[in-house]
Write an enzyme that holds these catalytic residues in place. Structure first.
Site, short mmCIF file in Angstrom:
data_model
loop_
_atom_site.label_atom_id
_atom_site.label_comp_id
_atom_site.label_asym_id
_atom_site.label_seq_id
_atom_site.Cartn_x
_atom_site.Cartn_y
_atom_site.Cartn_z
N GLY A 10 14.70 48.66 -15.41
CA GLY A 10 14.67 50.09 -15.72
C GLY A 10 16.06 50.56 -16.10
N GLY A 13 16.95 54.08 -17.42
CA GLY A 13 16.54 55.27 -16.67
C GLY A 13 17.71 55.95 -15.99
NE ARG A 14 15.50 61.10 -14.11
CZ ARG A 14 14.53 61.21 -15.02
NH1 ARG A 14 14.80 61.70 -16.19
NH2 ARG A 14 13.29 60.87 -14.73
CB THR A 101 9.73 52.04 -7.47
OG1 THR A 101 10.58 51.29 -8.33
CG2 THR A 101 8.62 52.70 -8.25
N GLY A 125 12.19 54.82 0.38
CA GLY A 125 12.02 56.02 -0.44
C GLY A 125 13.34 56.73 -0.68
CG HIS A 157 12.99 65.52 -6.17
ND1 HIS A 157 12.34 65.71 -4.97
CD2 HIS A 157 13.86 64.49 -5.98
CE1 HIS A 157 12.80 64.82 -4.09
NE2 HIS A 157 13.73 64.07 -4.68
CE LYS A 161 10.19 62.49 -6.49
NZ LYS A 161 10.34 61.04 -6.77
N1 LIG Z 1 14.75 55.27 -3.23
C1 LIG Z 1 15.72 56.03 -3.74
O1 LIG Z 1 16.80 56.20 -3.15
C2 LIG Z 1 15.49 56.69 -5.07
C3 LIG Z 1 14.31 56.47 -5.72
N2 LIG Z 1 14.11 56.98 -6.97
C4 LIG Z 1 12.87 56.57 -7.62
O2 LIG Z 1 13.19 55.63 -8.64
C5 LIG Z 1 12.21 55.70 -9.67
C6 LIG Z 1 12.91 55.88 -11.02
O3 LIG Z 1 13.53 57.15 -11.05
P1 LIG Z 1 14.37 57.63 -12.32
O4 LIG Z 1 15.48 56.65 -12.60
O5 LIG Z 1 14.70 59.06 -12.10
O6 LIG Z 1 13.24 57.51 -13.45
P2 LIG Z 1 13.42 57.20 -15.01
O7 LIG Z 1 12.11 57.51 -15.64
O8 LIG Z 1 14.66 57.86 -15.51
O9 LIG Z 1 13.69 55.62 -15.04
C7 LIG Z 1 12.71 54.62 -14.92
C8 LIG Z 1 13.03 53.56 -15.95
O10 LIG Z 1 12.20 52.42 -15.75
C9 LIG Z 1 11.75 52.02 -17.04
N3 LIG Z 1 10.56 51.18 -16.95
C10 LIG Z 1 9.27 51.56 -16.88
N4 LIG Z 1 8.47 50.47 -16.85
C11 LIG Z 1 9.29 49.39 -16.91
C12 LIG Z 1 9.07 47.98 -16.96
N5 LIG Z 1 7.83 47.45 -16.90
N6 LIG Z 1 10.14 47.17 -17.04
C13 LIG Z 1 11.39 47.67 -17.09
N7 LIG Z 1 11.66 48.98 -17.08
C14 LIG Z 1 10.63 49.84 -16.98
C15 LIG Z 1 11.51 53.32 -17.77
O11 LIG Z 1 11.42 53.12 -19.16
P3 LIG Z 1 10.61 54.22 -20.05
O12 LIG Z 1 11.24 55.54 -19.76
O13 LIG Z 1 10.86 53.73 -21.44
O14 LIG Z 1 9.19 54.14 -19.61
C16 LIG Z 1 12.80 54.06 -17.38
O15 LIG Z 1 13.87 53.70 -18.20
C17 LIG Z 1 11.25 56.82 -9.26
O16 LIG Z 1 10.14 56.26 -8.60
C18 LIG Z 1 12.09 57.66 -8.30
O17 LIG Z 1 11.32 58.41 -7.40
C19 LIG Z 1 15.04 57.72 -7.60
C20 LIG Z 1 16.23 58.00 -7.00
C21 LIG Z 1 16.55 57.51 -5.67
O1 LIG Z 2 12.83 60.82 -8.35
C1 LIG Z 2 13.95 61.11 -7.87
O2 LIG Z 2 14.84 61.59 -8.56
C2 LIG Z 2 14.19 60.80 -6.46
N1 LIG Z 2 13.30 60.14 -5.83
C3 LIG Z 2 13.34 59.71 -4.48
C4 LIG Z 2 12.20 60.35 -3.72
O3 LIG Z 2 11.06 60.34 -4.23
O4 LIG Z 2 12.41 60.81 -2.61
C5 LIG Z 2 14.69 59.86 -3.85
C6 LIG Z 2 15.51 61.02 -4.33
O5 LIG Z 2 15.14 62.17 -3.64
C7 LIG Z 2 15.47 61.19 -5.84
#
Ligand SMILES: NC(=O)C1=CN([C@@H]2O[C@H](COP(=O)(O)OP(=O)(O)OC[C@H]3O[C@@H](n4cnc5c(N)ncnc54)[C@H](OP(=O)(O)O)[C@@H]3O)[C@@H](O)[C@H]2O)C=CC1
Ligand SMILES: O=C(O)C1=N[C@H](C(=O)O)C[C@H](O)C1
Length: 270
Positions: A10, A13-14, A101, A125, A157, A161
């Site tokens: 990913g 992504g962000r 994720t 999470g 958020h 999201k």
């Molecule tokens: N546990 C923690 O501390 C945190 C968890 N998160 C979680 O992380 C996840 C991602 O968040 P965020 O970065 O904001 O989301 P984004 O949508 O910005 O990033 C996800 C990325 O994954 C890519 N992707 C999707 N499918 C695939 C695949 N099969 N193979 C490779 N890459 C793929 C997407 O591509 P495309 O856009 O082209 O589909 C995108 O670039 C969420 O579930 C969020 O809740 C976020 C922050 C903190």
């Molecule tokens: O999607 C996000 O951005 C984030 N996701 C995680 C969550 O679902 O709690 C962690 C963080 O809060 C950012």
């Protein structure tokens, strides 16, 4: 110790971009791969350039198997479907798989458990130090105050999201339920709408807000007769999550295959 060879999935992504920067900042790690889904607009780009830092000589690809063959660890903040597939791949190769994720359904946890016979999986999470400390405080407060104090979990958020309640809100809900020695699934109220009637004693309520660019705010309210406790965490950037993921990967590399939490990594498990 040899440098840990890391793949960020990913990558565009962000969180993917924050992870690339965090890996580049860590001397005990080397970025060996950046993975995106087939058809992604960022395929072929240099991972460093994508993440807003110097070029790292690693081009973004969609060849998961090839990258996993040459890696020790995978950092994965993508989507539930992608993460389940990568966990199976990481399991067959005995890799570290750090899963940030959120939104993975309970019935899919079995896939992760099976993958963890081969892989060292750390799943949380929320990978930040602050939230994992907060979970301990919530557990303690819920245990001390009991069901006389109504427990509500609020989260906000950014507008992009896609899952609700957030993974963090559910993690905090689990901590509260543990403190009260109840099962969260049987006591949570995730939506209120219309004539709901009075609040049922002992339930744990969730409220979800979405808007703008908010990185992640969480508040646990314990509301009693005549007084209220509010325990809050505010994420100011995504570096806190990426730093936690890096720490988790370094820790997991020294562990046996299994399914671990961030509380295990930080030595906060009860
Ligand atoms: N546990 C923690 O501390 C945190 C968890 N998160 C979680 O992380 C996840 C991602 O968040 P965020 O970065 O904001 O989301 P984004 O949508 O910005 O990033 C996800 C990325 O994954 C890519 N992707 C999707 N499918 C695939 C695949 N099969 N193979 C490779 N890459 C793929 C997407 O591509 P495309 O856009 O082209 O589909 C995108 O670039 C969420 O579930 C969020 O809740 C976020 C922050 C903190
Ligand atoms: O999607 C996000 O951005 C984030 N996701 C995680 C969550 O679902 O709690 C962690 C963080 O809060 C950012």
């Amino acid at each position: 110790m040899a440098e840990l060879r890391v793949v960020v999935v990913g990558a565009g992504g962000r969180m993917g971009r924050a992870l690339i920067r965090a890996v580049a900042d860590e001397s005990r790690m080397r970025l060996v791969g950046a993975l995106e889904r087939p058809g992604s607009a960022v395929l072929g780009m240099d991972a460093g350039t994508l993440a807003g830092i110097e070029p790292l000589g690693v081009a973004v690809t969609d060849h998961a198997s090839d990258l996993f063959d040459g890696a020790d660890a995978v950092l994965d903040f993508t989507s539930p479907a992608a993460t389940l597939a990568y966990a199976e791949l990481a399991g067959t190769r005995g890799l570290v798989h750090v899963i940030g994720t959120t939104g993975i359904e309970a019935q899919d946890e079995e896939t992760l458990r099976l993958a963890s016979h081969g892989a060292r999986i750390v799943k949380s999470g929320n990978m930040s130090l602050g939230v994992n400390l907060l979970a301990g405080l919530v557990r303690q407060a819920a245990a001390a105050l009991g069901p006389d104090f109504d427990l509500e979990i609020l989260e906000m958020h950014h507008r992009h999201k896609v899952d609700a309640p957030s993974g963090t809100a559910l993690l905090l809900g689990e901590a509260a339920a543990e403190g009260r020695e109840i099962a969260l699934g049987q006591h949570s109220v995730r939506v209120r709408d219309g004539h709901t009637g009075p609040r049922e004693r002992g339930t744990i309520g969730f409220a979800t807000l979405r808007g703008g660019s908010v990185v992640g705010d969480h508040m646990v309210v314990l509301a009693g007769e005549g007084e209220r406790i509010e325990l809050t965490h505010r994420a100011e950037n995504r570096t806190i999550f990426a730093r936690g993921a890096v720490r988790a990967a370094l820790w997991a590399h020294e562990q046996k295959p299994g399914l671990y939490s961030m509380a295990d990594v930080l030595g906060l498990s009860t």
